[in-house]
Scaffold this motif. Structure first.
Motif, short mmCIF file in Angstrom:
data_model
loop_
_atom_site.label_atom_id
_atom_site.label_comp_id
_atom_site.label_asym_id
_atom_site.label_seq_id
_atom_site.Cartn_x
_atom_site.Cartn_y
_atom_site.Cartn_z
N GLY A 115 0.81 -1.18 -0.12
CA GLY A 115 -0.03 -0.03 -0.01
C GLY A 115 0.95 1.27 0.02
N THR A 116 0.30 2.40 0.13
CA THR A 116 0.73 3.62 0.47
C THR A 116 0.15 4.31 1.15
OG1 THR A 116 1.96 5.45 -0.85
CG2 THR A 116 -0.08 4.60 -1.94
N TRP A 117 0.73 5.23 2.29
CA TRP A 117 0.05 5.85 3.35
C TRP A 117 -1.12 6.53 2.96
CZ3 TRP A 117 -0.06 11.11 4.45
CH2 TRP A 117 1.05 11.67 3.77
N ALA A 118 -0.82 7.57 1.96
CA ALA A 118 -1.94 8.46 1.78
C ALA A 118 -3.06 8.15 0.98
CB ALA A 118 -1.45 9.71 1.09
N SER A 119 -3.21 6.81 0.44
CA SER A 119 -4.18 6.32 -0.45
C SER A 119 -5.63 5.85 0.27
CB SER A 119 -3.52 5.16 -1.24
OG SER A 119 -4.79 4.33 -2.03
N ALA A 120 -6.47 6.39 -0.02
CA ALA A 120 -7.97 6.03 0.47
C ALA A 120 -8.11 4.45 0.14
CB ALA A 120 -8.92 7.09 0.31
N TYR A 121 -7.84 4.24 -1.05
CA TYR A 121 -8.07 2.78 -1.72
C TYR A 121 -7.30 1.79 -0.75
CZ TYR A 121 -9.43 5.22 -6.00
OH TYR A 121 -10.13 5.96 -6.76
N CYS A 122 -6.05 2.11 -0.12
CA CYS A 122 -5.27 1.13 0.70
C CYS A 122 -5.95 1.13 2.21
CB CYS A 122 -3.81 1.59 0.50
SG CYS A 122 -3.08 1.65 -1.12
N LYS A 123 -6.35 2.20 2.49
CA LYS A 123 -6.72 2.33 3.79
C LYS A 123 -8.07 1.80 4.03
CE LYS A 123 -3.47 5.09 5.40
NZ LYS A 123 -2.72 4.52 6.61
N ARG A 124 -8.63 1.56 2.85
CA ARG A 124 -10.06 0.71 2.95
C ARG A 124 -9.73 -0.74 3.38
NH1 ARG A 124 -12.47 1.59 -2.92
NH2 ARG A 124 -12.96 3.93 -2.83
N VAL A 125 -8.70 -1.28 2.76
CA VAL A 125 -8.19 -2.72 2.92
C VAL A 125 -7.49 -2.58 4.49
CG1 VAL A 125 -6.81 -4.36 2.40
CG2 VAL A 125 -7.78 -2.94 0.61
N ASN A 147 8.72 4.87 -7.65
CA ASN A 147 9.83 3.76 -8.16
C ASN A 147 9.03 2.66 -7.75
OD1 ASN A 147 11.98 2.70 -8.64
ND2 ASN A 147 12.99 3.20 -6.67
N LYS A 148 8.17 2.16 -8.35
CA LYS A 148 7.43 0.97 -7.99
C LYS A 148 8.29 -0.22 -8.04
CE LYS A 148 3.11 2.61 -10.21
NZ LYS A 148 2.23 2.60 -11.35
N SER A 149 8.10 -1.25 -6.92
CA SER A 149 9.01 -2.37 -6.58
C SER A 149 8.51 -3.26 -7.63
CB SER A 149 8.77 -2.92 -5.13
OG SER A 149 7.65 -3.43 -5.10
N HIS A 153 -2.76 -3.38 -13.41
CA HIS A 153 -2.82 -2.01 -13.32
C HIS A 153 -1.67 -1.34 -12.63
CE1 HIS A 153 -7.10 -2.29 -14.16
NE2 HIS A 153 -7.43 -3.39 -13.13
N LYS A 154 -1.01 -2.18 -12.08
CA LYS A 154 0.36 -1.64 -11.59
C LYS A 154 0.36 -0.58 -10.46
CE LYS A 154 2.92 -2.17 -15.76
NZ LYS A 154 1.77 -2.71 -16.62
N LYS A 155 -1.09 -0.94 -9.64
CA LYS A 155 -1.42 -0.02 -8.76
C LYS A 155 -1.51 -0.81 -7.32
CE LYS A 155 -4.05 3.23 -11.37
NZ LYS A 155 -5.46 3.86 -11.63
N VAL A 156 -1.45 0.23 -6.26
CA VAL A 156 -1.80 -0.43 -4.90
C VAL A 156 -3.25 -0.01 -4.61
CG1 VAL A 156 0.60 -0.34 -3.92
CG2 VAL A 156 -0.72 1.73 -4.08
N PRO A 157 -3.82 -0.59 -3.65
CA PRO A 157 -3.59 -1.83 -2.98
C PRO A 157 -3.62 -2.93 -3.73
CG PRO A 157 -5.74 -1.46 -2.60
CD PRO A 157 -5.45 -0.49 -3.41
N1 LIG Z 1 -9.52 1.04 -8.74
C1 LIG Z 1 -8.30 0.79 -7.81
C2 LIG Z 1 -7.46 2.16 -7.72
C3 LIG Z 1 -6.12 2.19 -6.97
C4 LIG Z 1 -5.41 3.34 -7.18
O1 LIG Z 1 -5.65 4.29 -7.86
N2 LIG Z 1 -4.12 3.55 -6.51
C5 LIG Z 1 -3.34 4.43 -6.88
C6 LIG Z 1 -2.84 5.05 -5.24
S1 LIG Z 1 -4.10 5.87 -4.51
C7 LIG Z 1 -1.93 3.94 -7.62
O2 LIG Z 1 -1.41 3.01 -7.11
N3 LIG Z 1 -1.49 4.60 -8.45
C8 LIG Z 1 -0.25 4.27 -8.98
C9 LIG Z 1 -0.31 4.78 -10.53
O3 LIG Z 1 -1.40 4.82 -10.98
O4 LIG Z 1 0.69 4.52 -11.19
C10 LIG Z 1 -8.48 0.30 -6.52
O5 LIG Z 1 -9.79 0.22 -6.16
O6 LIG Z 1 -7.65 -0.40 -5.85
#
Ligand SMILES: N[C@@H](CCC(=O)N[C@@H](CS)C(=O)NCC(=O)O)C(=O)O
Length: 226
Positions: free
Chosen positions: A11-21, A41-43, A53-57
């Motif tokens: 996760g990342t600390w400021a993300s509401a999506y991560c805070k949900r989890v 600098n994604k791991s 998606h390359k996103k957190v969480p």
């Molecule tokens: N739809 C996704 C959205 C997650 C999302 O937007 N994560 C952001 C952080 S708040 C992220 O990882 N962004 C990195 C990027 O876009 O490259 C979910 O519900 O998990």
């Protein structure tokens, strides 16, 4: 020996999506390891576990990844079934909660972006449009869940509380860093709900620190140093 319930959250600390989890794991008392990602600098691990998606969480359960916050919440609820439920048991109630969670993610969340990127009259227009959607949301949930206010599913936090709370409980940071978007006059039941959620001990423990979040928003949205 294979571990039965190894849970890791990227996760990342400021993300509401991560805070949900995080909040859902805490509400259910599921122990987990937390890995903070640097999104600039994604791991290798993040790219490996969430190549689409390359996103957190991303939640890794016994080595298997689950991505997308809403999918993760439902997975957690289904897998750890002997813990406080996030979704209602009744299929119709479940459908209604999912409907409003999707409305929130698909309509309300994106409508906050034009508020950040615009100025002057354009911003006023964006705030007005945001508030119109919020009214639809507020009236819709009040109509669909008249008995359950302010917490859905009785006393424990449910799906909508988690999703809405982890974003809206930070409203003061958004007001300070960006613009004032809602108030007790315009959105009475929403504000009462959000303020009740803010007082929940696990919500308090999970939300990012106010000052740190304001500084992060200012830097991210307007390039301002603290
Ligand atoms: N739809 C996704 C959205 C997650 C999302 O937007 N994560 C952001 C952080 S708040 C992220 O990882 N962004 C990195 C990027 O876009 O490259 C979910 O519900 O998990």
């Amino acid at each position: 020996m294979e571990k039965q319930n190894e849970v890791v959250l990227f996760g990342t600390w400021a993300s509401a999506y991560c805070k949900r989890v995080e909040l859902a794991l805490k509400l259910k008392g599921i122990p987990y390891e937390y890995v903070e990602e640097d999104l600039t600098n994604k791991s290798e691990s993040l790219l490996h576990y969430n190549p689409v998606h390359k996103k957190v969480p991303v939640l890794i359960h016994n080595g298997k990844p689950v991505a997308e916050s809403l999918v993760i919440l439902e997975y957690i609820d289904e897998h750890w079934e002997n813990t406080p439920k996030i979704l209602p048991n009744d299929p119709y109630q479940r459908a209604k909660v999912r409907f409003w969670v999707n409305f929130y993610d698909q309509k309300i969340m994106p409508s906050s972006l034009p508020i950040i990127t615009s100025r002057g009259e354009e911003r006023e227009k964006a705030i007005k449009e945001f508030n119109e959607l919020l009214k639809v949301f507020e009236e819709g949930i009040n109509k669909d869940f008249p008995e359950e206010f302010p917490f859905f599913e009785g006393k424990s936090l449910g799906y909508l509380d988690i999703v809405v709370g982890t974003t809206f409980c930070n409203y003061q940071a958004f007001h300070e860093a960006v613009a004032v978007v809602f108030s007790a006059e315009k959105n009475p039941s929403l504000m009462a709900w959000v303020n009740a959620l803010k007082d929940h001990p696990l919500m308090k423990e999970t939300l990012p620190p106010h000052d740190k979040l304001v500084a992060k928003m200012r830097k991210k949205y307007f390039g301002q140093s603290p």
